[in-house]
Design an enzyme around this catalytic site. Sequence first.
Site, PDB file in Angstrom:
ATOM      1  N   ASN A  28      24.283 -14.359  -7.095  1.00 53.89           N
ATOM      2  CA  ASN A  28      25.521 -15.099  -6.876  1.00 53.89           C
ATOM      3  C   ASN A  28      26.566 -14.765  -7.952  1.00 53.89           C
ATOM      4  OD1 ASN A  28      26.548 -18.478  -7.176  1.00 53.89           O
ATOM      5  ND2 ASN A  28      26.855 -17.279  -5.330  1.00 53.89           N
ATOM      6  N   TRP A  29      26.189 -14.860  -9.210  1.00 54.74           N
ATOM      7  CA  TRP A  29      27.131 -14.570 -10.310  1.00 54.74           C
ATOM      8  C   TRP A  29      27.299 -13.059 -10.484  1.00 54.74           C
ATOM      9  CZ3 TRP A  29      31.301 -15.515 -12.474  1.00 54.74           C
ATOM     10  CH2 TRP A  29      31.603 -15.418 -13.825  1.00 54.74           C
ATOM     11  N   GLY A  30      26.216 -12.330 -10.310  1.00 55.60           N
ATOM     12  CA  GLY A  30      26.302 -10.869 -10.428  1.00 55.60           C
ATOM     13  C   GLY A  30      27.325 -10.303  -9.450  1.00 55.60           C
ATOM     14  N   LYS A  87      22.732 -25.745 -21.968  1.00 55.31           N
ATOM     15  CA  LYS A  87      23.403 -26.684 -21.038  1.00 55.31           C
ATOM     16  C   LYS A  87      22.609 -26.805 -19.736  1.00 55.31           C
ATOM     17  CE  LYS A  87      25.075 -23.610 -18.005  1.00 55.31           C
ATOM     18  NZ  LYS A  87      24.847 -23.623 -16.554  1.00 55.31           N
TER      19      LYS A  87
END
Length: 383
Positions: free
Chosen positions: A40-42, A233
Amino acid sequence: MAPAPEAPGISHEGETTPHNNFSNVEATNKSRVTIIGSGNWGSVAAKLIASNTLKLSSFHDEVRMWVYEETLPDGEKLTDVINKTNENAKYLLGIKLGKNVVADPDLENAVKEANMVVFVTPHQFVEGICKRLTGKMKSDVKAISLIKGMEVKPEGPCMISRLISQQLGINCCVLMGANIANEIAMEKFSEATIGYRENRAIAEKWVQLFNTPYFIVTAVQDVEGVELCGTLKNVVAIAAGYVDGLGMGNNTKAAIMRLGLREMKAFSKLLFSSVEDSTFFESCGVADLITTCLGGRNRKVAEAFAKNRGKRSFDELEAEMLQGQKLQGVSTAREVYEVLNHRGWLELFPLFATVHEISIGRLPPSAIVNYNEPKAVLISSKL
Ligand SMILES: NC(=O)c1ccc[n+]([C@@H]2O[C@H](COP(=O)([O-])OP(=O)(O)OC[C@H]3O[C@@H](n4cnc5c(N)ncnc54)[C@H](O)[C@@H]3O)[C@@H](O)[C@H]2O)c1
Ligand SMILES: O=P(O)(O)OC[C@H](O)CO
């Protein structure tokens, strides 16, 4: 611009590989960028970078993206679908990555001509990937890690950027921030923080590569501080999910976030005395904590875990709810717990310790706010 390949070739590993059009390009001083990871972030990182390499003359247009190959339900390979449609049909449906993004399932081939390598896989896979990459890259390649997580070795905790640096003998910065990938994919405004060790010029080149009008990147000289913010986090986000699952409300969640931030800061400074207080006020610090506790995947799955009173495991819920995407918070909570236990710090970090004990079923989700144990909250408040 180098067009996306039209015909597949076969690599020495027998993997189906796009034609390598690197070899015919005349040598220049332009940097070539490879992304290792296509979740997803890649995929969003590929979109950001690809929009910039087209504009900046110091980079080659083409952005190569290593894909951990998989077959989609219709029988097609994910790599082929990305190269045909310019979309990651599994991890970022409906978003064009840029025609200059070339998906490549062959890891060695993907990195062999790269000058700048972006690591963005779930943290549990990095060590294996680095082993495969040893001796396969240019010696002066520069790396950046977008990975939120850490490894725990017998000698102690090891941040992912350090693991990459040590295993591959290369410089490695980090990029962390309040960055829920799906929002950035839609070009909604957000910020990010790059952490670097010594070399400001390298950090500035990474800023150039990522910065866009809707993604504002700032560099700070505190690689461990930035990376620990992004890593820790996720543990607090699990706690926030428990609170949501128990229906406890916003005040309770805000308290958990405040106590979590204190533990993040105390733990980071105990591990690395160089960590700066100011880093916690960058996007990688308080901003990432807020967005993750409001809208992240860790929060969402932890909420379901608490609603089920721990009767369904995180692994089961992750597979059902995220369909191939991976949580980082549960394994990070375990890794942090190992460090706390080993160093005799468990009592100093009641929130971190409790998150892990709930996730393995040793405590019920309601233990996240234990009104009968004010001592724990008090200790955490003093850090
Ligand atoms: N998604 C976000 O919003 C977001 C934002 C910022 C940072 N991050 C961080 O980025 C990192 C990568 O997350 P993501 O969201 O891109 O991935 P993801 O969770 O969406 O997808 C999981 C990825 O892991 C790959 N994978 C599965 N098994 C593998 C194996 N054995 N070896 C290598 N790869 C394998 C899958 O192919 C897929 O690409 C994580 O550390 C995450 O915390 C994510
Ligand atoms: O969806 P999460 O919980 O993995 O969090 C995503 C990003 O780290 C938010 O910055």
